[in-house]
Structures are given as C-alpha cells and as structure tokens.
Scaffold this motif. Structure first.
Motif, PDB file in Angstrom:
ATOM      1  N   ARG A  19       0.507  11.371  -9.921  1.00  0.00           N
ATOM      2  CA  ARG A  19       0.908  12.529 -10.715  1.00  0.00           C
ATOM      3  C   ARG A  19       1.501  12.149 -12.072  1.00  0.00           C
ATOM      4  O   ARG A  19       1.949  13.030 -12.821  1.00  0.00           O
ATOM      5  N   ALA A  20       1.493  10.873 -12.377  1.00  0.00           N
ATOM      6  CA  ALA A  20       2.060  10.438 -13.649  1.00  0.00           C
ATOM      7  C   ALA A  20       1.295  11.073 -14.804  1.00  0.00           C
ATOM      8  O   ALA A  20       0.074  11.020 -14.852  1.00  0.00           O
ATOM      9  N   GLY A  21       2.046  11.650 -15.737  1.00  0.00           N
ATOM     10  CA  GLY A  21       1.418  12.254 -16.906  1.00  0.00           C
ATOM     11  C   GLY A  21       0.912  13.664 -16.675  1.00  0.00           C
ATOM     12  O   GLY A  21       0.314  14.256 -17.584  1.00  0.00           O
ATOM     13  N   GLU A  22       1.123  14.204 -15.444  1.00  0.00           N
ATOM     14  CA  GLU A  22       0.694  15.582 -15.184  1.00  0.00           C
ATOM     15  C   GLU A  22       1.606  16.560 -15.896  1.00  0.00           C
ATOM     16  O   GLU A  22       2.833  16.405 -15.910  1.00  0.00           O
ATOM     17  N   THR A  23       1.028  17.570 -16.483  1.00  0.00           N
ATOM     18  CA  THR A  23       1.824  18.676 -17.013  1.00  0.00           C
ATOM     19  C   THR A  23       2.160  19.619 -15.862  1.00  0.00           C
ATOM     20  O   THR A  23       1.592  19.529 -14.772  1.00  0.00           O
ATOM     21  N   ASP A  24       3.131  20.542 -16.128  1.00  0.00           N
ATOM     22  CA  ASP A  24       3.492  21.495 -15.078  1.00  0.00           C
ATOM     23  C   ASP A  24       2.293  22.341 -14.663  1.00  0.00           C
ATOM     24  O   ASP A  24       2.114  22.652 -13.472  1.00  0.00           O
ATOM     25  N   GLU A  25       1.465  22.683 -15.664  1.00  0.00           N
ATOM     26  CA  GLU A  25       0.287  23.494 -15.358  1.00  0.00           C
ATOM     27  C   GLU A  25      -0.695  22.721 -14.468  1.00  0.00           C
ATOM     28  O   GLU A  25      -1.276  23.258 -13.510  1.00  0.00           O
ATOM     29  N   GLN A  26      -0.896  21.434 -14.758  1.00  0.00           N
ATOM     30  CA  GLN A  26      -1.800  20.611 -13.964  1.00  0.00           C
ATOM     31  C   GLN A  26      -1.272  20.423 -12.544  1.00  0.00           C
ATOM     32  O   GLN A  26      -2.031  20.433 -11.566  1.00  0.00           O
ATOM     33  N   THR A  27       0.048  20.224 -12.468  1.00  0.00           N
ATOM     34  CA  THR A  27       0.667  20.077 -11.146  1.00  0.00           C
ATOM     35  C   THR A  27       0.467  21.343 -10.335  1.00  0.00           C
ATOM     36  O   THR A  27       0.118  21.291  -9.138  1.00  0.00           O
ATOM     37  N   TYR A  28       0.703  22.485 -10.965  1.00  0.00           N
ATOM     38  CA  TYR A  28       0.553  23.768 -10.267  1.00  0.00           C
ATOM     39  C   TYR A  28      -0.900  23.985  -9.813  1.00  0.00           C
ATOM     40  O   TYR A  28      -1.167  24.396  -8.675  1.00  0.00           O
ATOM     41  N   GLU A  29      -1.842  23.677 -10.710  1.00  0.00           N
ATOM     42  CA  GLU A  29      -3.262  23.859 -10.387  1.00  0.00           C
ATOM     43  C   GLU A  29      -3.677  22.965  -9.218  1.00  0.00           C
ATOM     44  O   GLU A  29      -4.399  23.396  -8.318  1.00  0.00           O
ATOM     45  N   ARG A  30      -3.197  21.688  -9.247  1.00  0.00           N
ATOM     46  CA  ARG A  30      -3.524  20.780  -8.146  1.00  0.00           C
ATOM     47  C   ARG A  30      -2.922  21.271  -6.837  1.00  0.00           C
ATOM     48  O   ARG A  30      -3.581  21.275  -5.785  1.00  0.00           O
ATOM     49  N   ALA A  31      -1.675  21.661  -6.860  1.00  0.00           N
ATOM     50  CA  ALA A  31      -0.983  22.090  -5.641  1.00  0.00           C
ATOM     51  C   ALA A  31      -1.620  23.330  -5.047  1.00  0.00           C
ATOM     52  O   ALA A  31      -1.713  23.468  -3.816  1.00  0.00           O
ATOM     53  N   MET A  32      -2.097  24.235  -5.896  1.00  0.00           N
ATOM     54  CA  MET A  32      -2.659  25.486  -5.416  1.00  0.00           C
ATOM     55  C   MET A  32      -4.028  25.301  -4.748  1.00  0.00           C
ATOM     56  O   MET A  32      -4.537  26.218  -4.091  1.00  0.00           O
ATOM     57  N   ARG A  33      -4.600  24.101  -4.872  1.00  0.00           N
ATOM     58  CA  ARG A  33      -5.855  23.832  -4.164  1.00  0.00           C
ATOM     59  C   ARG A  33      -5.625  23.620  -2.666  1.00  0.00           C
ATOM     60  O   ARG A  33      -6.552  23.645  -1.877  1.00  0.00           O
ATOM     61  N   ASP A  34      -4.333  23.410  -2.333  1.00  0.00           N
ATOM     62  CA  ASP A  34      -3.971  23.300  -0.920  1.00  0.00           C
ATOM     63  C   ASP A  34      -3.795  24.727  -0.365  1.00  0.00           C
ATOM     64  O   ASP A  34      -2.930  25.468  -0.861  1.00  0.00           O
ATOM     65  N   PRO A  35      -4.610  25.152   0.636  1.00  0.00           N
ATOM     66  CA  PRO A  35      -4.518  26.525   1.151  1.00  0.00           C
ATOM     67  C   PRO A  35      -3.112  26.904   1.645  1.00  0.00           C
ATOM     68  O   PRO A  35      -2.687  28.048   1.470  1.00  0.00           O
ATOM     69  N   GLU A  36      -2.382  25.936   2.204  1.00  0.00           N
ATOM     70  CA  GLU A  36      -1.045  26.242   2.706  1.00  0.00           C
ATOM     71  C   GLU A  36      -0.085  26.529   1.547  1.00  0.00           C
ATOM     72  O   GLU A  36       0.749  27.440   1.633  1.00  0.00           O
ATOM     73  N   VAL A  37      -0.197  25.743   0.484  1.00  0.00           N
ATOM     74  CA  VAL A  37       0.647  25.973  -0.703  1.00  0.00           C
ATOM     75  C   VAL A  37       0.314  27.323  -1.308  1.00  0.00           C
ATOM     76  O   VAL A  37       1.213  28.106  -1.691  1.00  0.00           O
ATOM     77  N   ALA A  38      -0.983  27.640  -1.409  1.00  0.00           N
ATOM     78  CA  ALA A  38      -1.394  28.926  -1.981  1.00  0.00           C
ATOM     79  C   ALA A  38      -0.837  30.091  -1.159  1.00  0.00           C
ATOM     80  O   ALA A  38      -0.420  31.115  -1.716  1.00  0.00           O
ATOM     81  N   GLU A  39      -0.822  29.916   0.166  1.00  0.00           N
ATOM     82  CA  GLU A  39      -0.302  30.983   1.023  1.00  0.00           C
ATOM     83  C   GLU A  39       1.203  31.178   0.813  1.00  0.00           C
ATOM     84  O   GLU A  39       1.703  32.319   0.765  1.00  0.00           O
ATOM     85  N   ILE A  40       1.934  30.051   0.685  1.00  0.00           N
ATOM     86  CA  ILE A  40       3.391  30.141   0.467  1.00  0.00           C
ATOM     87  C   ILE A  40       3.693  30.825  -0.866  1.00  0.00           C
ATOM     88  O   ILE A  40       4.556  31.705  -0.950  1.00  0.00           O
ATOM     89  N   MET A  41       2.939  30.433  -1.873  1.00  0.00           N
ATOM     90  CA  MET A  41       3.180  30.997  -3.203  1.00  0.00           C
ATOM     91  C   MET A  41       2.774  32.462  -3.277  1.00  0.00           C
ATOM     92  O   MET A  41       3.225  33.197  -4.169  1.00  0.00           O
ATOM     93  N   GLY A  42       1.937  32.895  -2.349  1.00  0.00           N
ATOM     94  CA  GLY A  42       1.540  34.293  -2.332  1.00  0.00           C
ATOM     95  C   GLY A  42       2.473  35.170  -1.521  1.00  0.00           C
ATOM     96  O   GLY A  42       2.325  36.400  -1.505  1.00  0.00           O
ATOM     97  N   ASP A  43       3.478  34.560  -0.874  1.00  0.00           N
ATOM     98  CA  ASP A  43       4.434  35.308  -0.061  1.00  0.00           C
ATOM     99  C   ASP A  43       5.510  35.890  -0.978  1.00  0.00           C
ATOM    100  O   ASP A  43       6.232  35.140  -1.655  1.00  0.00           O
ATOM    101  N   PRO A  44       5.690  37.236  -1.009  1.00  0.00           N
ATOM    102  CA  PRO A  44       6.694  37.864  -1.899  1.00  0.00           C
ATOM    103  C   PRO A  44       8.106  37.354  -1.651  1.00  0.00           C
ATOM    104  O   PRO A  44       8.887  37.196  -2.602  1.00  0.00           O
ATOM    105  N   ILE A  45       8.439  37.075  -0.381  1.00  0.00           N
ATOM    106  CA  ILE A  45       9.794  36.603  -0.058  1.00  0.00           C
ATOM    107  C   ILE A  45      10.032  35.233  -0.678  1.00  0.00           C
ATOM    108  O   ILE A  45      11.089  34.973  -1.280  1.00  0.00           O
ATOM    109  N   MET A  46       9.029  34.325  -0.536  1.00  0.00           N
ATOM    110  CA  MET A  46       9.171  32.998  -1.108  1.00  0.00           C
ATOM    111  C   MET A  46       9.216  33.057  -2.634  1.00  0.00           C
ATOM    112  O   MET A  46       9.962  32.283  -3.269  1.00  0.00           O
TER     113      MET A  46
END
Length: 594
Positions: free
Chosen positions: A528-555
C-alpha cells in the motif's frame, strides 16, 4: 451373452451375403453360448432353409416355437420348412397358427399364399400323375427327405450303403424320376426303393403268374393294366379310385375356436375378480388373504403379470423380502415371455431393488434400480437410486475406517514430506484421511504438502476442513493464514491470525502468531506504499465484506462520530460484533491508526 450377440451379428452379415453355410455355423456357435434365445433358432432355421436342409430348418423352427410360442416369425419359419418338405397341409397349419398371433404379418400371409399355390400346382401340374409322369414319380423322387427314408428303412438300408446304388438313386432324383427307370429296374433293389418312395409294400404287390388283377395300392392310378398274351383274353375294367374322405366342415372348426375363446374369457374374468378381492384385502392389511387371492388369480389366468407384481408387494409389506424378490423375478421372466408392457417389467425391477435396500444390500439395490430405469424412467425410482448411491458411498467410507492404519499412513506422509517428496506425502495423507476422516492433523499436514506443490486452493480447502473438524486447532489457523498470504489475500490472512490469537488461550503459539502477523503487516505496508486515500478506498471496496460494512447505515454513523471524537470509537469497540467490523476496516486501511 455379449459374445453370443457378437457372433449373431457376424452370422447376420453372412446370411445377408447369402453365405448360408457360414451363417448356419455361426448361429450354432451363438446357440451354444445362449441356448434359450429363440431368435437364434429362428435365424438358423432360415439359414438351413437357404441350404435346402428343410428337415433341419423344421427342427430349429419347432425349437424356436417351444421357447417362445407367441413369436409369430417362428411359425413362419416352420411353415417355410414344411413347404420345402412338400408337407403342404402342415405348412398351411403353421402359417395359420402364426396369423392367429399376428394377423397383420405380411410374411405369414405371403407364405400361406405360396403354399396354397404350390398345392394347386402339384395337383394339376405335369408331375401330378398325368401323362407326363404316369406314376407320379416326379413328386416321389423330388422329395428332399427320400434319401433319409431309404437309409432308415429296413428294406433299403443295406442297399444304400453301396455307393454305385446310391448314385442310381441320385440320378433318379436329379431327373425327377424320368431317368432310364426301365433299365434301373433290372436291379431288384430298385423295386424296394420304388416301394419306399410310394409308401407301399412291394412284396405284397407281386401278383401270381397269369393274373390280371391290379396290385394292392395301384388301383385308380393311370398306369395301363397288364394283360395275358393270349388273344382270347378280354381286357378287365379299370377299378375305380377310392373316394377321398370329405374334409371336416369349416363351421365346426370355427365353433370349436369360439368355445376356446369363451373359456379363456371366463378364466380372465374370474382372475380379475380374484385380483380385485386381493386389492381390497391388501388395503385392509389382510396380507394372507391378499396372497391367497393374487395366487389364485395367477393360477387361473397366467397371462397378466400384475397378479405377480401385486403378490410381490404383499410379501414386501410383510417384510418377507426374499419372497418378494423371488416373486418379482418370476414376474420379469413371465413378462418377457408374454411380451408385456415394459412398465410392468420396470415395476418388478423396482420392487426387487426396494427389497434389497431393506435388506441393506445396497449394491444389488442400485443394480435393480438401474434396471428399472432402463425399462421405464420414473421419479420415485430415480430418487431411490440417488439416495442409495449416496448411502453406499458413506457405507463404504465407514467400512474403510481404521485408526491404526490412518496413523501409519500419516507417519509415512511425514517421512515423505521431510524428504521433499511432496506428491508422495499428499498420497499418504490422503490415505490417512480415508482411514480416519475425523482426524484434523491429516488435513492440516496435507495442506502443508499442497502449499509446497503451489496448489493453494487445495491447501486452503484442507486447512478450513481441519478447522471445521477441530475449531481449537491453532496450527490449522496458522496454515490457513500462510496460504492466504501466499495467495496475496493479506487482509484475510491477518483476520485468520487474529482469530487464532483469540483461540490460543494458553498462549502456546503467541510468538509464532506475532511473527506471522508482523510479516503480513510488512507486506501490506509495502503493497500500500504510495496509495492515496482514494486508491485505498477503491481497493478496500473490492472486498465484498468491506463493501457490506460500508453500506451499513449504523457503521457509517459510527465512522462519522469517530471523526468528531476519536475516543467514541473505543467505546464502540466494546461491542464484539462492532469490534469485528471495525477491525476489518482497519485491516483494509479504511480506518488508519497511529
């Protein structure tokens, strides 16, 4: 039987090529392997007829009919053989019997017409005792069975042993009786031949010298009478031919056939009544009474195999499975002979399979369920087959279990692994798993061997199976994490090690766990060296579990609160489910920690 079928196919080719001698021999070879196959006798009969061996053809046709009386072609073969033997009335009878079985059979119809024409031609033709053949010798000496008759008759048997005399008989046959008969008659043995051919006793026909009486059996023939040489002799009148007996009235034959039909109809009706009574008793679970009715139905009318399949069902309900099998097998055998509906055969096979299943004979159960489906495919039998196949697989597995042999196989796997023979190690660990599938160590060891062979999906599957068998097996978690790390699934590998840390309550593997977590964190940071916040977010959101957590209104609300007050995040971490989700986001790089 497969060999018999192959030989039959070759015989058919020879027959089609009109090589009847080869065909006959091949059919004989097939019969030796399958002596109850009526088709083979039918085909050999046709081959022998092609060779003009009509007596042999007749014997094969009769054997065919004996095996399967309802086989119409067998009667056609018999008619053709009798035609060749010039036994016309018997040939007509054979063809007519066949037509009773199959009224629309063109072969039988054509054969019957040809026999009737042959009878008419023999009665009116030039060799029917007319001027061209005054004694009817054409018909007598063209008889294919004449030589056999002469060889077996006591008056001619010795003479037929003389090759020269046999040649004379052959000459008479070849000429249809029109050879130099007068010259041949100089041989007194030929007179005996003539008697056998005509079916009369020549010795009894010799008349006293000077007598002008016709010999017995010669009255009515067109042979001119012999008279004394005296000119005063008066010619004697020709005796009249004995009148032929009148044929039986056709109407009487029809009435007799009608009587038989009525009798069969009455038997069938009585059998159906017994069946109905059996059905009522079966539904009332009065099984002994049902057995009595179904048995009587079959004895009364043995042409309906439903009586037998119903009887088999009763034995099945009584848990008398061997008797149920025996009765169903009889139903199959009778159905083949009666050419019954294939659905009835399928039902009988299904009953046999169900009986074997009840007896825990899974191999035979599968065999007969498959036979049933071959005859007729039904959903219930298909379901039974699939369930039985699964049960057999599980039964075979259980029968193979042996803890001692499993331990020995695992030790052999360890030895091969240490020697760098990883493929052999997999083989031994697999045997250990088969011998004891509840041992987690064998799965974990095989996962390590698969890793060395770079078979990562297989290694991951084995590690997960080891964890499933023993959820407290820390070594299996470590193996899973290392496999995930090798597959570049760093976030998942880190989560696996975190889970292992929770399980390792005795802290026996703390150092190994910390070291592996450190290695994974270093790889993640390098990735992850040199990743921007946007790149980090885009990479993380490719994980279905991360996408589900981020889609939870409570979280999302929790994350928003933590930005305003970082200490609020620590409060939320006290909830285990929330803590797991937050840790997932930390590992993915969504939440950054200092």
């Amino acid at each position: 039987m497969s060999d018999a079928a192959a030989i039959k196919a070759e015989a058919n080719k020879a027959f089609s090529a009109k090589d009847y001698a080869t065909a006959s021999k091949l059919y004989s070879d097939a019969i030796a392997l399958d002596p109850t196959n009526h088709v083979l006798y039918s085909n050999r009969s046709a081959s022998k007829a092609g060779l003009r061996d009509y007596q042999g053809a007749l014997e094969d046709a009769e054997k065919c009919i004996e095996i399967l009386p309802s086989f119409a072609k067998g009667h056609a073969r018999k008619g053709a053989a009798l035609h060749g033997l010039r036994e016309y009335p018997e040939a007509v009878s054979a063809y007519e019997t066949g037509l009773q079985i199959d009224p629309a059979n063109d072969v039988l119809k054509r054969g019957l017409d040809e026999v009737k024409k042959a009878m008419e031609n023999d009665a009116n033709g030039p060799f029917a005792g007319g001027a061209g053949d005054p004694m009817g010798l054409g018909r007598m000496f063209s008889d294919p069975g004449l030589v056999r008759k002469l060889e077996s008759h006591p008056k001619t048997a010795d003479a037929m042993k003389d090759p020269a005399f046999r040649q004379k008989v052959a000459a008479l046959q070849a000429s249809g009786g029109m050879a130099d008969l007068q010259g041949m008659m100089s041989d007194p043995r030929m007179l005996s031949v003539l008697g056998v051919a005509m079916g009369i006793d020549i010795d009894a026909m010799e008349r006293p010298e000077g007598s002008n009486e016709m010999p017995p059996g010669m009255a009515g023939s067109s042979q001119p009478q012999s008279f004394p040489s005296s000119s005063t002799a008066e010619p004697q009148p020709e005796p009249k031919a004995a009148p032929k007996p009148a044929p039986e009235p056709v109407q009487e034959e029809k009435e007799e056939a009608m009587d038989v039909d009525d009798e069969e109809a009455a038997a069938k009706k009585a059998a159906e009544e017994e069946k109905q009574q059996g059905n009522v008793a079966y539904k009332a679970r009065k099984f002994e009474e049902a057995i009595e009715h179904y048995t009587k139905a079959w004895d009364t009318w043995p042409k309906d195999v439903t009586f037998l399949t119903n009887l088999s069902a009763v034995y099945y309900e009584q848990a008398d499975y061997p008797k149920a099998i025996e009765t169903a097998e009889k139903a199959v055998e009778e159905a083949r002979g009666l050419r019954a509906d294939f659905k009835l055969v399928a039902k009988a096979f299904g009953r046999i399979g169900s009986s074997y299943l009840k007896m825990d004979d899974l191999e035979n159960a599968i065999k007969y369920f498959q036979k049933s489906l071959t005859e007729h495919r039904t959903p219930d039998i298909l379901t039974k087959l699939r369930e039985t196949e699964k049960a057999k697989i599980e039964k075979d597995k259980q029968a193979y279990i042996d803890p001692a042999k499993a331990e020995a196989a695992r030790e052999e796997g360890n030895t091969a692994f240490k020697a760098g023979l990883y493929a052999d190690a997999v083989k031994h660990y697999t045997e250990a798993i088969k011998r004891l599938p509840t041992e987690a160590k064998s799965y974990n060891n095989r996962a390590a061997a698969y890793t060395k062979l770079l078979a990562m999906p297989e290694a991951l599957r084995d590690a997960e199976e080891a964890i499933k068998i023993d959820p407290k097996f820390v070594k299996a978690y470590i193996r899973k994490a290392l496999t995930q790390q090798a597959m570049k699934e760093h976030t998942k590998a880190l989560e696996t090690l975190q889970k292992a840390t929770e399980i390792d309550v005795e802290k026996k593997h703390t150092r190994e766990l910390e070291q592996n977590m450190s290695n994974i964190m270093m790889e993640m940071q390098a990735q992850r060296a040199g990743e921007t916040d946007e790149q980090t977010y885009e990479r993380a959101m490719r994980d279905p579990e991360v996408a589900e957590i981020m889609g939870d209104p409570i979280m999302r609300q929790i994350l928003a609160d933590s930005q305003q007050d970082p200490r609020a995040l620590m409060d939320h971490m006290k909830n285990p489910s929330i803590a797991a989700k937050i840790q997932k986001l930390i590992n993915a790089g969504i939440i950054k920690t200092r």
